[in-house]
Write an enzyme that holds these catalytic residues in place. Structure first.
Site, PDB file in Angstrom:
ATOM      1  N   LYS A 230     -37.802  -5.273  20.547  1.00 27.06           N
ATOM      2  CA  LYS A 230     -37.063  -6.020  19.899  1.00 27.06           C
ATOM      3  C   LYS A 230     -36.672  -5.842  18.425  1.00 27.06           C
ATOM      4  O   LYS A 230     -35.683  -5.866  17.992  1.00 27.06           O
ATOM      5  CB  LYS A 230     -37.491  -7.489  20.350  1.00 27.06           C
ATOM      6  CG  LYS A 230     -37.012  -8.517  19.492  1.00 27.06           C
ATOM      7  CD  LYS A 230     -35.564  -8.849  20.156  1.00 27.06           C
ATOM      8  CE  LYS A 230     -34.594  -9.997  19.457  1.00 27.06           C
ATOM      9  NZ  LYS A 230     -33.438  -9.896  19.762  1.00 27.06           N
ATOM     10  N   CYS A 284     -33.174 -12.795  11.298  1.00 20.64           N
ATOM     11  CA  CYS A 284     -33.465 -11.800  12.363  1.00 20.64           C
ATOM     12  C   CYS A 284     -33.280 -10.500  11.753  1.00 20.64           C
ATOM     13  O   CYS A 284     -34.436 -10.028  11.234  1.00 20.64           O
ATOM     14  CB  CYS A 284     -32.539 -11.999  13.437  1.00 20.64           C
ATOM     15  SG  CYS A 284     -32.820 -13.775  14.336  1.00 20.64           S
TER      16      CYS A 284
HETATM   17  N1  LIG Z   1     -31.542 -17.206  15.893  1.00 21.16           N
HETATM   18  C1  LIG Z   1     -31.202 -16.253  16.782  1.00 21.16           C
HETATM   19  O1  LIG Z   1     -30.224 -15.441  16.736  1.00 21.16           O
HETATM   20  C2  LIG Z   1     -32.483 -15.450  17.173  1.00 21.16           C
HETATM   21  C3  LIG Z   1     -33.747 -15.740  17.415  1.00 21.16           C
HETATM   22  N2  LIG Z   1     -34.760 -15.239  17.796  1.00 21.16           N
HETATM   23  C4  LIG Z   1     -36.071 -15.686  17.622  1.00 21.16           C
HETATM   24  O2  LIG Z   1     -36.427 -16.759  18.005  1.00 21.16           O
HETATM   25  C5  LIG Z   1     -37.281 -17.521  17.059  1.00 21.16           C
HETATM   26  C6  LIG Z   1     -36.829 -18.934  16.742  1.00 21.16           C
HETATM   27  O3  LIG Z   1     -35.495 -18.614  16.070  1.00 21.16           O
HETATM   28  P1  LIG Z   1     -34.480 -19.895  15.964  1.00 21.16           P
HETATM   29  O4  LIG Z   1     -34.533 -20.729  17.358  1.00 21.16           O
HETATM   30  O5  LIG Z   1     -33.366 -19.496  15.432  1.00 21.16           O
HETATM   31  O6  LIG Z   1     -35.290 -20.791  15.046  1.00 21.16           O
HETATM   32  P2  LIG Z   1     -34.899 -22.076  14.327  1.00 21.16           P
HETATM   33  O7  LIG Z   1     -35.072 -22.390  12.817  1.00 21.16           O
HETATM   34  O8  LIG Z   1     -33.396 -22.464  14.722  1.00 21.16           O
HETATM   35  O9  LIG Z   1     -35.676 -23.278  15.354  1.00 21.16           O
HETATM   36  C7  LIG Z   1     -36.964 -23.335  15.122  1.00 21.16           C
HETATM   37  C8  LIG Z   1     -37.426 -24.538  15.884  1.00 21.16           C
HETATM   38  O10 LIG Z   1     -39.068 -24.716  15.618  1.00 21.16           O
HETATM   39  C9  LIG Z   1     -39.456 -25.920  15.239  1.00 21.16           C
HETATM   40  N3  LIG Z   1     -40.936 -25.638  14.854  1.00 21.16           N
HETATM   41  C10 LIG Z   1     -41.200 -25.052  13.871  1.00 21.16           C
HETATM   42  N4  LIG Z   1     -42.664 -25.010  13.625  1.00 21.16           N
HETATM   43  C11 LIG Z   1     -42.897 -25.628  14.796  1.00 21.16           C
HETATM   44  C12 LIG Z   1     -44.399 -25.791  15.456  1.00 21.16           C
HETATM   45  N5  LIG Z   1     -45.278 -25.376  14.705  1.00 21.16           N
HETATM   46  N6  LIG Z   1     -44.246 -26.283  16.691  1.00 21.16           N
HETATM   47  C13 LIG Z   1     -43.142 -26.531  17.381  1.00 21.16           C
HETATM   48  N7  LIG Z   1     -41.965 -26.386  16.880  1.00 21.16           N
HETATM   49  C14 LIG Z   1     -41.915 -25.885  15.594  1.00 21.16           C
HETATM   50  C15 LIG Z   1     -38.632 -26.491  14.154  1.00 21.16           C
HETATM   51  O11 LIG Z   1     -38.730 -27.598  13.918  1.00 21.16           O
HETATM   52  C16 LIG Z   1     -37.271 -25.780  14.672  1.00 21.16           C
HETATM   53  O12 LIG Z   1     -36.713 -26.779  15.662  1.00 21.16           O
HETATM   54  C17 LIG Z   1     -37.588 -16.727  16.166  1.00 21.16           C
HETATM   55  O13 LIG Z   1     -38.804 -15.701  16.190  1.00 21.16           O
HETATM   56  C18 LIG Z   1     -36.649 -15.673  16.190  1.00 21.16           C
HETATM   57  O14 LIG Z   1     -36.958 -14.276  15.745  1.00 21.16           O
HETATM   58  C19 LIG Z   1     -34.701 -14.364  18.668  1.00 21.16           C
HETATM   59  C20 LIG Z   1     -33.259 -13.977  19.176  1.00 21.16           C
HETATM   60  C21 LIG Z   1     -32.045 -14.316  18.698  1.00 21.16           C
HETATM   61  C1  LIG Z   2     -26.924  -6.941  18.198  1.00 21.34           C
HETATM   62  C2  LIG Z   2     -26.736  -8.543  18.111  1.00 21.34           C
HETATM   63  O1  LIG Z   2     -25.850  -8.886  18.234  1.00 21.34           O
HETATM   64  N1  LIG Z   2     -27.971  -8.930  17.696  1.00 21.34           N
HETATM   65  C3  LIG Z   2     -28.158 -10.360  17.292  1.00 21.34           C
HETATM   66  C4  LIG Z   2     -28.543 -10.704  16.070  1.00 21.34           C
HETATM   67  O2  LIG Z   2     -27.890 -12.212  15.902  1.00 21.34           O
HETATM   68  P1  LIG Z   2     -27.734 -12.775  14.388  1.00 21.34           P
HETATM   69  O3  LIG Z   2     -27.350 -14.179  14.551  1.00 21.34           O
HETATM   70  O4  LIG Z   2     -28.836 -12.341  13.453  1.00 21.34           O
HETATM   71  O5  LIG Z   2     -26.303 -11.955  14.209  1.00 21.34           O
HETATM   72  P2  LIG Z   2     -25.423 -10.894  13.825  1.00 21.34           P
HETATM   73  O6  LIG Z   2     -24.389 -10.570  14.419  1.00 21.34           O
HETATM   74  O7  LIG Z   2     -26.550  -9.562  14.105  1.00 21.34           O
HETATM   75  O8  LIG Z   2     -25.513 -10.782  12.050  1.00 21.34           O
HETATM   76  C5  LIG Z   2     -26.441 -10.740  11.093  1.00 21.34           C
HETATM   77  C6  LIG Z   2     -25.878 -10.418   9.833  1.00 21.34           C
HETATM   78  O9  LIG Z   2     -25.337  -9.135   9.669  1.00 21.34           O
HETATM   79  C7  LIG Z   2     -24.035  -9.251   9.276  1.00 21.34           C
HETATM   80  N2  LIG Z   2     -23.340  -8.386   9.946  1.00 21.34           N
HETATM   81  C8  LIG Z   2     -23.260  -8.151  11.421  1.00 21.34           C
HETATM   82  C9  LIG Z   2     -22.658  -6.998  12.248  1.00 21.34           C
HETATM   83  C10 LIG Z   2     -22.226  -6.125  11.313  1.00 21.34           C
HETATM   84  O10 LIG Z   2     -21.511  -5.084  11.755  1.00 21.34           O
HETATM   85  N3  LIG Z   2     -21.996  -6.286   9.898  1.00 21.34           N
HETATM   86  C11 LIG Z   2     -22.756  -7.194   9.268  1.00 21.34           C
HETATM   87  O11 LIG Z   2     -22.626  -7.332   8.167  1.00 21.34           O
HETATM   88  C12 LIG Z   2     -23.685 -10.752   9.618  1.00 21.34           C
HETATM   89  O12 LIG Z   2     -22.377 -11.038   8.625  1.00 21.34           O
HETATM   90  C13 LIG Z   2     -24.863 -11.556   9.608  1.00 21.34           C
HETATM   91  O13 LIG Z   2     -24.808 -11.763   8.150  1.00 21.34           O
HETATM   92  O14 LIG Z   2     -30.107 -10.746  16.295  1.00 21.34           O
HETATM   93  C14 LIG Z   2     -30.454 -11.648  17.023  1.00 21.34           C
HETATM   94  C15 LIG Z   2     -32.002 -11.301  16.903  1.00 21.34           C
HETATM   95  O15 LIG Z   2     -32.531 -10.425  17.176  1.00 21.34           O
HETATM   96  O16 LIG Z   2     -32.628 -12.239  16.670  1.00 21.34           O
HETATM   97  C16 LIG Z   2     -30.170 -10.949  18.558  1.00 21.34           C
HETATM   98  O17 LIG Z   2     -30.633 -11.628  19.374  1.00 21.34           O
HETATM   99  C17 LIG Z   2     -28.600 -11.127  18.672  1.00 21.34           C
HETATM  100  O18 LIG Z   2     -28.051 -10.571  19.707  1.00 21.34           O
END
Ligand SMILES: NC(=O)C1=CN([C@@H]2O[C@H](COP(=O)(O)OP(=O)(O)OC[C@H]3O[C@@H](n4cnc5c(N)ncnc54)[C@H](O)[C@@H]3O)[C@@H](O)[C@H]2O)C=CC1
Ligand SMILES: CC(=O)N[C@@H]1[C@@H](OP(=O)(O)OP(=O)(O)OC[C@H]2O[C@@H](n3ccc(=O)[nH]c3=O)[C@H](O)[C@@H]2O)O[C@H](C(=O)O)[C@@H](O)[C@@H]1O
Length: 448
Positions: A230, A284
């Site tokens: 990841k 992320c």
């Molecule tokens: N946002 C993304 O694009 C992606 C995020 N992830 C991973 O998923 C995880 C969560 O990310 P998001 O959903 O974006 O975060 P988020 O900030 O959108 O949501 C987190 C949620 O967890 C809750 N929370 C915080 N502390 C808590 C606790 N102690 N018990 C229960 N709930 C609690 C918050 O109130 C909030 O609703 C992170 O580890 C991130 O690395 C993985 C892939 C994609």
């Molecule tokens: C390959 C990929 O698209 N990874 C995703 C990424 O999601 P995230 O929401 O962080 O968006 P992102 O498209 O990576 O953008 C992150 C940041 O990077 C910037 N960004 C993104 C792509 C690019 O070519 N150039 C750039 O400057 C964006 O503006 C943003 O500020 O990170 C997520 C994660 O790992 O949490 C992952 O699950 C998502 O699928």
């Protein structure tokens, strides 16, 4: 039914999961957690979602979603809540005592010292340990530093419960999901990686995800490898973006149209250069490099340098804006500047590590006429010194300069002809006025 049980066949476990005989608790109902919990509920019909935010819990139990811009999620939450397949609660320990599968998907952030902050994950693990029983499985979907399941989570559960090794499972099953297409991604856009702290943990998690995803399952030899997969995906992206940002910075001196060169270079299947821009935000991509460098004393120059390059882009954008103002004989102190887009990427209401923050900090420090425009968030308070502005009121402030940081779709409606001789910094290859009256700098192409 318990899934961490060597006597059970995969088919038995899958049937029990599908029949709702395996109660699930999902901890964290945010951008990723709620879509995940809703899909779990759609399949297993027996999910308790846990969150510390009582407003989010109340909204979900009313069959609604606490955030927008996630196609299909409103309907799925409404359906699963109405069918009592999904219920939300703030009572983590109660949920833990009733669940046989515990899915952790709470934030994993970094401290000001750029160290991984696992405090939220650890708080959830303590809640789980208070209710875990023999045969339970813990599924970690939060992105964590490699080694966390083996050296932090499993030991915490043993220390804080009456269980020992071999009585419960822990598997790392990362979320390869993009906000804005979360349901599609959770359901199977990509193979699902599954890595257990032991073989039985992998088997139990595999049974679950064979029911959750329409895609393949990729089991890894252990949890640490899955955790590394990841963050490697994220660090690859950060380094790639840093490479093109480095190319983009050369545009003024080399005269290279970097954006065009990238497009043409990407014609070959073995090149996948990303997009240069005003910076890399979110919790992320900018955070995952520290999940690698913090736990390792060996050389990580490339990972660190990429972070430095990407974090230099916001002030690069400001420098170009100042160049434009200087050419037009204006100083920042006398200029009205509009920042277009403060969330970290289009369509997502998230401002963590947004490139807009250092840009606003630098501008507001020298001008008292800085405005921020963002149609997706109302979280403007952290942008101190800047005044929120509605997109429809853009011309009311008679701007001297505009910097586009995040290319929300709504910005495509801006009529650039309504302004006189603007300084424009296009941070996302998104501003194409049909007039040459403006001073325009596009990151990746230089002065246009
Ligand atoms: N946002 C993304 O694009 C992606 C995020 N992830 C991973 O998923 C995880 C969560 O990310 P998001 O959903 O974006 O975060 P988020 O900030 O959108 O949501 C987190 C949620 O967890 C809750 N929370 C915080 N502390 C808590 C606790 N102690 N018990 C229960 N709930 C609690 C918050 O109130 C909030 O609703 C992170 O580890 C991130 O690395 C993985 C892939 C994609
Ligand atoms: C390959 C990929 O698209 N990874 C995703 C990424 O999601 P995230 O929401 O962080 O968006 P992102 O498209 O990576 O953008 C992150 C940041 O990077 C910037 N960004 C993104 C792509 C690019 O070519 N150039 C750039 O400057 C964006 O503006 C943003 O500020 O990170 C997520 C994660 O790992 O949490 C992952 O699950 C998502 O699928």
């Amino acid at each position: 039914m318990k899934l961490y049980d060597t006597e059970r066949s995969e088919e038995e476990r899958r049937t029990a999961f599908r029949n709702g005989d395996v109660p699930v608790a999902v901890y964290g109902l945010g951008k990723m957690g709620l879509p995940l919990a809703a899909v779990y509920a759609d399949v297993s019909r027996n999910v308790r979602g846990v969150d510390i935010d009582p407003d989010a819990v109340e909204t979900i139990n009313a069959g609604r979603t606490p955030f927008d811009h996630e196609p299909g999620l409103d309907d799925l939450v409404a359906e699963t809540v109405d069918a009592n397949a999904l219920r939300a609660t703030t009572e983590a320990r109660q949920a833990a005592s009733e669940a046989a599968v515990h899915v952790i998907i709470v934030p994993t952030l970094v401290t000001d010292e750029k160290e991984p902050d696992l405090s939220t994950v650890e708080a959830v693990v303590s809640d789980i340990a208070a209710g875990i029983e023999a045969g339970d499985l813990v599924v970690v979907e939060s992105t964590v530093p490699p080694g966390t399941c083996k050296t932090v989570i499993a030991p915490m559960i043993k220390a804080e419960s009456d269980l020992t090794s071999g009585e419960f499972g822990v598997s790392f099953c990362p979320e390869r999901t993009h906000s804005g297409r979360a349901l599609e991604d959770v359901r199977g856009s990509y193979p699902k990686v599954v890595g257990g702290i032991d073989d039985e943990s992998t088997r139990a998690a595999t049974a679950i995800y064979r029911e959750i995803t329409t895609n393949e399952i990729t089991p890894t030899g252990d949890a640490t490898t899955a955790e590394a997969v990841k963050i490697f995906e994220g660090i690859y992206r950060d380094v790639n973006i840093a490479l093109v940002n480095e190319f983009a910075k050369s545009a003024d001196d080399t005269g290279i149209n970097v954006l065009e060169a990238i497009d043409v270079a990407n014609e070959v299947p073995y090149v996948d250069l990303h997009d240069p821009g005003a910076g890399v935000g979110g919790h992320c991509i900018p955070y995952y490099p520290y999940f690698f460098t913090s736990g390792y004393d060996g050389p990580s120059d490339l990972t660190r340098t990429a972070r430095e390059i990407n974090d230099s882009m916001p002030l690069f954008a400001v420098d170009k804006l100042l160049e434009g103002l200087t050419e037009k004989g204006t100083t920042l102190a006398d200029a009205t500047v509009v920042v277009l887009g403060v969330t970290y990427r289009p369509g997502v209401d998230e401002i963590r590590h947004t490139p807009a923050m250092p840009i606003v900090d630098r501008l507001a420090g020298q001008s008292d006429s800085v405005y921020v425009v963002d149609p997706v968030t109302d979280n403007f308070d952290p942008f101190e010194g800047a005044q929120p502005l509605g997109l429809e009121n853009l011309s009311d402030v008679d701007p001297d300069a505009v910097v586009l940081v995040t290319a929300h779709d709504e910005f495509g409606t801006i009529d650039w002809n309504q302004f006189e001789e603007l300084v424009i910094v296009d941070g996302r290859d998104a501003v194409y006025p049909d007039t040459d009256d403006h001073w325009l700098y596009r990151i990746g192409q230089g002065r246009r």
